[in-house]
Design a protein around this motif. Sequence first.
Motif, mmCIF file in Angstrom:
data_model
loop_
_atom_site.group_PDB
_atom_site.id
_atom_site.type_symbol
_atom_site.label_atom_id
_atom_site.label_comp_id
_atom_site.label_asym_id
_atom_site.label_seq_id
_atom_site.Cartn_x
_atom_site.Cartn_y
_atom_site.Cartn_z
ATOM 1 N N UNK A 148 0.828 -1.214 0.000
ATOM 2 C CA UNK A 148 0.000 0.000 0.000
ATOM 3 C C UNK A 148 0.859 1.260 0.000
ATOM 4 N N UNK A 149 2.110 1.126 0.472
ATOM 5 C CA UNK A 149 2.983 2.306 0.587
ATOM 6 C C UNK A 149 3.941 2.438 -0.588
ATOM 7 N N UNK A 150 3.923 1.475 -1.493
ATOM 8 C CA UNK A 150 4.866 1.527 -2.628
ATOM 9 C C UNK A 150 4.451 2.650 -3.577
ATOM 10 N N UNK A 151 5.399 3.515 -3.961
ATOM 11 C CA UNK A 151 5.051 4.623 -4.855
ATOM 12 C C UNK A 151 4.580 4.180 -6.241
ATOM 13 N N UNK A 152 5.033 2.998 -6.687
ATOM 14 C CA UNK A 152 4.614 2.533 -8.028
ATOM 15 C C UNK A 152 4.440 1.028 -7.972
ATOM 16 N N UNK A 153 3.305 0.562 -8.460
ATOM 17 C CA UNK A 153 3.022 -0.882 -8.434
ATOM 18 C C UNK A 153 2.616 -1.330 -9.840
ATOM 19 N N UNK A 154 3.292 -2.349 -10.336
ATOM 20 C CA UNK A 154 2.958 -2.904 -11.659
ATOM 21 C C UNK A 154 2.521 -4.355 -11.505
ATOM 22 N N UNK A 155 1.434 -4.686 -12.166
ATOM 23 C CA UNK A 155 0.977 -6.074 -12.179
ATOM 24 C C UNK A 155 1.307 -6.676 -13.545
ATOM 25 N N UNK A 156 2.001 -7.798 -13.532
ATOM 26 C CA UNK A 156 2.359 -8.492 -14.781
ATOM 27 C C UNK A 156 1.378 -9.631 -15.002
ATOM 28 N N UNK A 157 0.651 -9.510 -16.100
ATOM 29 C CA UNK A 157 -0.422 -10.452 -16.401
ATOM 30 C C UNK A 157 -0.034 -11.298 -17.611
ATOM 31 N N UNK A 158 0.056 -12.609 -17.416
ATOM 32 C CA UNK A 158 0.201 -13.506 -18.573
ATOM 33 C C UNK A 158 -1.093 -13.368 -19.370
ATOM 34 N N UNK A 159 -0.969 -13.128 -20.663
ATOM 35 C CA UNK A 159 -2.168 -12.694 -21.392
ATOM 36 C C UNK A 159 -2.210 -13.262 -22.813
ATOM 37 N N UNK A 160 -3.091 -14.224 -22.993
ATOM 38 C CA UNK A 160 -3.359 -14.706 -24.352
ATOM 39 C C UNK A 160 -4.694 -14.147 -24.838
ATOM 40 N N UNK A 161 -5.432 -13.543 -23.896
ATOM 41 C CA UNK A 161 -6.758 -13.002 -24.245
ATOM 42 C C UNK A 161 -6.679 -12.041 -25.432
ATOM 43 N N UNK A 162 -5.654 -11.188 -25.417
ATOM 44 C CA UNK A 162 -5.589 -10.161 -26.481
ATOM 45 C C UNK A 162 -5.408 -10.820 -27.854
ATOM 46 N N UNK A 163 -4.671 -11.948 -27.872
ATOM 47 C CA UNK A 163 -4.516 -12.659 -29.146
ATOM 48 C C UNK A 163 -5.820 -13.353 -29.537
ATOM 49 N N UNK A 164 -6.510 -13.932 -28.532
ATOM 50 C CA UNK A 164 -7.797 -14.587 -28.843
ATOM 51 C C UNK A 164 -8.773 -13.562 -29.415
#
Length: 255
Positions: A71-87
Amino acid sequence: MNPTIELMNARTSTRVYDAAPLRAEEKQAILHATMRAPTAGNLMLYSIIEIEDQALKDRLAVTCDDQPFIAKAPWVLLFVADVRKWLDLFAYSRVGELAGVEHRDRLGAGDMLLACSDALIAAQNAVIAAESLGIGSCYIGDILENGEEHARLLDLPPGTLPIAMLCFGHAKVSRTPASRQEKYVVMRDRYHRLTPGELRDVSETLEREHAPHGLKPGVANYPQVVYERKFVSGFMREMNRSAQWWIDRWCEAAV
Ligand SMILES: Cc1cc2nc3c(=O)[nH]c(=O)nc-3n(C[C@H](O)[C@H](O)[C@H](O)COP(=O)(O)O)c2cc1C
């Protein structure tokens, strides 16, 4: 040594951050370097979600095994494995009209592992790029827990899987790099299963490094500590349950 290797050797996970936000140019440089990572077939089978909403960060700090520093981190990135965009692209591009190909109706474990590899390799590029700018980071593997809630909170459709989250910020305290046991990591030509003598050596080395002041009563050696703290812990039980949920959901996703 060269400066890149020196940087990698000095890196530690950073969990206590200066409140100062990252500058836009720093974020852009990190994201650009992230996307230069190798990617299977150059398909970029991942998406990156910037978590900016403080209420969402606060909730993730709870759902990711109660880790308030998220909650205190100035920047948070979520890495999502993603085949949805290709589908979605395939559907938009009317791949069903292609004759002479064996069409698929389901995603498989191979799609999932490749997408997870892509996402994690990109994430590690982000770690190193940030480090080179003096910005520390910490992975949050617990994003794999509570799949049902995370899918809902983050609008993650079937064909996606949040494989890692990264917190970034300037380190408030510096740490010395954690020790690594290199001896039994690199093998030659084939897998080498450790002998009883080597297992004793690993156990004793771990204990010397991680429990120099001794173990609590009832615990005979350091692997017993790891077993209790990690392997049979509540968080690991939840992670295995939730990861299975993600895997089932992935493999049931219609193409
Ligand atoms: C896949 C993965 C998941 C991790 N998850 C967490 C986490 O949820 N919380 C945390 O504080 N650190 C997490 N870490 C950081 C590790 O605890 C850390 O890398 C390890 O203790 C070694 O320390 P070092 O990074 O300083 O070398 C994770 C690291 C990896 C690679």
